[in-house]
Every structure is written in structure tokens, then in C-alpha cells.
Design a protein around this motif. Sequence first.
Motif, short mmCIF file in Angstrom:
data_model
loop_
_atom_site.label_atom_id
_atom_site.label_comp_id
_atom_site.label_asym_id
_atom_site.label_seq_id
_atom_site.Cartn_x
_atom_site.Cartn_y
_atom_site.Cartn_z
N LEU A 315 0.83 -1.20 0.00
CA LEU A 315 0.00 0.00 0.00
C LEU A 315 0.87 1.25 0.00
O LEU A 315 1.82 1.35 0.77
CB LEU A 315 -0.93 0.01 1.22
N PRO A 316 0.54 2.23 -0.86
CA PRO A 316 1.40 3.42 -0.97
C PRO A 316 1.08 4.45 0.11
O PRO A 316 0.07 4.39 0.80
CB PRO A 316 1.04 3.96 -2.36
N CYS A 317 1.96 5.41 0.23
CA CYS A 317 1.76 6.57 1.10
C CYS A 317 2.34 7.78 0.37
O CYS A 317 3.00 7.65 -0.66
CB CYS A 317 2.44 6.37 2.46
N VAL A 318 2.07 8.97 0.88
CA VAL A 318 2.59 10.19 0.28
C VAL A 318 3.49 10.89 1.28
O VAL A 318 3.41 10.66 2.49
CB VAL A 318 1.45 11.13 -0.17
N LYS A 319 4.34 11.77 0.76
CA LYS A 319 5.28 12.49 1.61
C LYS A 319 5.23 13.97 1.23
O LYS A 319 5.24 14.32 0.05
CB LYS A 319 6.69 11.94 1.43
N ALA A 320 5.17 14.84 2.24
CA ALA A 320 5.16 16.27 1.98
C ALA A 320 6.53 16.70 1.45
O ALA A 320 7.57 16.34 2.00
CB ALA A 320 4.82 17.04 3.25
N THR A 321 6.51 17.46 0.36
CA THR A 321 7.76 17.91 -0.26
C THR A 321 7.96 19.42 -0.19
O THR A 321 9.02 19.91 -0.58
CB THR A 321 7.80 17.47 -1.73
N GLY A 322 6.94 20.15 0.27
CA GLY A 322 7.09 21.60 0.34
C GLY A 322 5.76 22.29 0.58
O GLY A 322 4.75 21.65 0.91
N TRP A 323 5.77 23.61 0.40
CA TRP A 323 4.57 24.43 0.62
C TRP A 323 4.29 25.25 -0.64
O TRP A 323 5.19 25.55 -1.41
CB TRP A 323 4.76 25.38 1.80
N THR A 324 3.03 25.60 -0.84
CA THR A 324 2.63 26.52 -1.89
C THR A 324 1.55 27.44 -1.35
O THR A 324 0.94 27.14 -0.31
CB THR A 324 2.12 25.77 -3.13
N ALA A 325 1.31 28.54 -2.03
CA ALA A 325 0.29 29.50 -1.61
C ALA A 325 -0.92 29.38 -2.52
O ALA A 325 -0.79 29.31 -3.75
CB ALA A 325 0.84 30.92 -1.65
N THR A 326 -2.12 29.32 -1.93
CA THR A 326 -3.34 29.27 -2.70
C THR A 326 -3.73 30.67 -3.15
O THR A 326 -3.09 31.66 -2.80
CB THR A 326 -4.48 28.65 -1.86
N GLY A 327 -4.79 30.76 -3.93
CA GLY A 327 -5.25 32.06 -4.41
C GLY A 327 -5.67 32.99 -3.29
O GLY A 327 -5.59 34.22 -3.42
N SER A 328 -6.11 32.42 -2.17
CA SER A 328 -6.55 33.23 -1.03
C SER A 328 -5.39 33.60 -0.11
O SER A 328 -5.60 34.26 0.90
CB SER A 328 -7.62 32.49 -0.23
#
Length: 397
Positions: A315-328
Motif C-alpha cells: 500500500l502506498p503513502c505520500v510524503k510532503a515535499t514543500g509548501w505553496t500559496a493558494t489564491g486566497s
Amino acid sequence: MAARREITKKFAREYVRADKHAKGEILDGLVAATGWTRDHARRAIRSANARTGPAGRQPRKPRERKYSYDALVVLQEVWRLSGQPSGKYLAAVMDDTLERLVRFGELGKVGPRVTDLVLDELRSMSAATIDRYLKPHKDAAYPVALSGTKPSHILRSSIPQRTAMDAPLTVPGFLELDTVAHCGHTLKGEHLWTLNATDPVIGWTMMRTVRNKAFVHVHEGLNWIAKHAPVPIAGMDFDNGSEFLNWSVIAWADNRDIPLTRGRPYQHNDNAHIEQRNGDWIRRHAFRYRYETDAEMTLLNELWDLVMARKNHLLPCVKATGWTATGSGRKKRIYDTPRTPYQRLLDNGILDAKTKTRLEHEHAKLNPARITRRINQIQQQLIELASARTQGTRPAA
């Protein structure tokens, strides 16, 4: 979304009575207030003017089923046999899971419905579609667990802190550790504990149940983790529990040249990876019953072997690689593509030849359905033992 609908309804009343120039100004105002495109704003105004009452009460047109009923039935069986993962993770390993279930002949229960067309439908399903189709079959209601962490009164100042804001780890081998109490509804008395260790870089996790939090048992669990870790341990990070922050554990780590860090007290975000594993790997599979006996400890450790085989290999998992800013202006985490811890371990290229051969041999023999059946059998035994304890009886061995 509700605020946008109300604004649109307000503009719709003025839009009907306005001339062409005024309609353009109204659209400009709606676009500025909602962030929509001009075409979408025009469609929203027309739709809002046609409806009566709040938008939330409007009957929605039923969505037509894109996939066949046979595909839905087979999907439910595949989801059950693969350990009931979320759609995001099941979609990422759908090809491999279907290949294994067909190769081992585990889809006999829904065999008459399994055709090449149905298998192609399952492979083409998106994660959102899988979640939507499986929603009636999921039960995510779990009670809140008790915390068994008791703050240590020594060595805090001598062990450096590692916080959630520190630079992310990039090299496998650094482990986050925690203990989970199998105490039922009370922490009083003697009960079993599970020592849990996870590698945040690759997601590889190891679990071992011990008698209690005395060092003689924690030492046994640490030795087991060090022996079964796929790569050498490069460091360990603990919470502030007394089972870890003591002279014996410090000496054990010093003898192996393993550096130690600790999170901030009462800040679970500092140990987010291990906290997630506590819930999804341990609580979900062993429930929240009270376990005390050697028989229960044997069952739990057999259960963890199966859970590790399923979660680490299949079973797979994900890993956080960074941050981004949304339109708000909000910050939003960026995650990589779902992959199993085993795949991440191979991608990293850190394995020695002997360990790589051993893991490849283990991986090739894994049967998802067989693992699930044995997990269900062990869980049923644990439920019976817990029920017998509640009733004051003991079932036959």
C-alpha cells in the motif's frame, strides 16, 4: 461557497433589470468579489435568477453511473482484500493489486463478474471515484484513545529538540518512535504496549508489542527494531515520555552511536509521522481493547508482521515535499506521488545487496487476500479475548 451563492443571488436581482452597460459593471463586480471567470460569473447569475430559495435546498440532478454495477461489486471486494485503503492509495496500486489477486485466484467470490472489461474499468477509476463508490461501505467512527505518555523528569535539557519547522529529513534511517497503550478505557494496572517506529523519509514502519514500559522490555523492542530495520539507524526521535528519556535508553543509543532528539512537550506536530502511524496502523488493526496476557502479545506481534507486510510492501503513502500559496493566500502542503515504502526504499538506492535480495524475495510471495484473511482471523481472536475479559471468563486456547 455559501457566501458566493448569496452574493450571486443579490447581483442576479439587479442583473435582470439592468441595461447592457450596467450588466457589464455587475459582472465586473461579481468577478472581483468571487474570483470567478467572467463566463462562469454570467452562468452563475442566470442560474441564481432561475432558482427559488437557498441554493443548498435545490435538488441536484443525480449523477449517472459511469462504471458498471459489476465493476462496483468487484471494487468492493478488491478494497476489502487489499486492507481497505483510501481511494488515493488504492488507485496508485490498482494494477499491482489486481495482478496479484488474479494470479493467486482470490477473486473467486466475485468471479462471475470479473471480465477484461471490468478489470479495465477498475484500472481507469480515479481516486475520487473510488472514494465515492465505496463511501457507503466505510466506517471511520473511532473513539478517542487514551494517552499513556508520562513526562520524563530527567535529561530534557541534555537532549536536543527537533521541531516541525526544522529542515525535512532527506536520508533514510532516522526513526520517529512512540509507544501505544493497549489499556482499554483505563491506564490503571498492567497491560501491553506496542513500540512503534517509522522512517519519515521512506515511510517504512516497524511495530513490536512488549510487556510494559520497563527498560528490560523496551530494550527488547529496540533491539528487535534495530535488527529488522532495512537500513542502519541514523538517529532516533522521541516524544517526552519517560520510557525513552532515561539513562538506560541513552546508554543503549550511545553504545550504537545513534544520536537522539526529542519533540517539544504536548506538540504532536513535531512527531506527526509516528502519530499518524499510531492511529492508522495500530489502533485501526488492534482496536482499543485491553490486552494483558502472553497469548494476546503473541497474537499482536503476529498481527504486526502481517500489517507491516501489507503496509510496507503493498500500500502506498505520500510524503510532503514543500509548501505553496493558494489564491486566497493560505499555505498548502505539496505532496509527492503515492508510492509504497518498499518502492521508495528501492528508489533511494541505499540497500545493500543481501537486504535487497531478501526484500525482493519476500515481496514476490505476498498475497493481499491471504494477508487480509489472517488479519481478520487474528482480530476476531483478539475480540473474543477482550470480550471474555469483560465477562470474567477465558475462552479455550
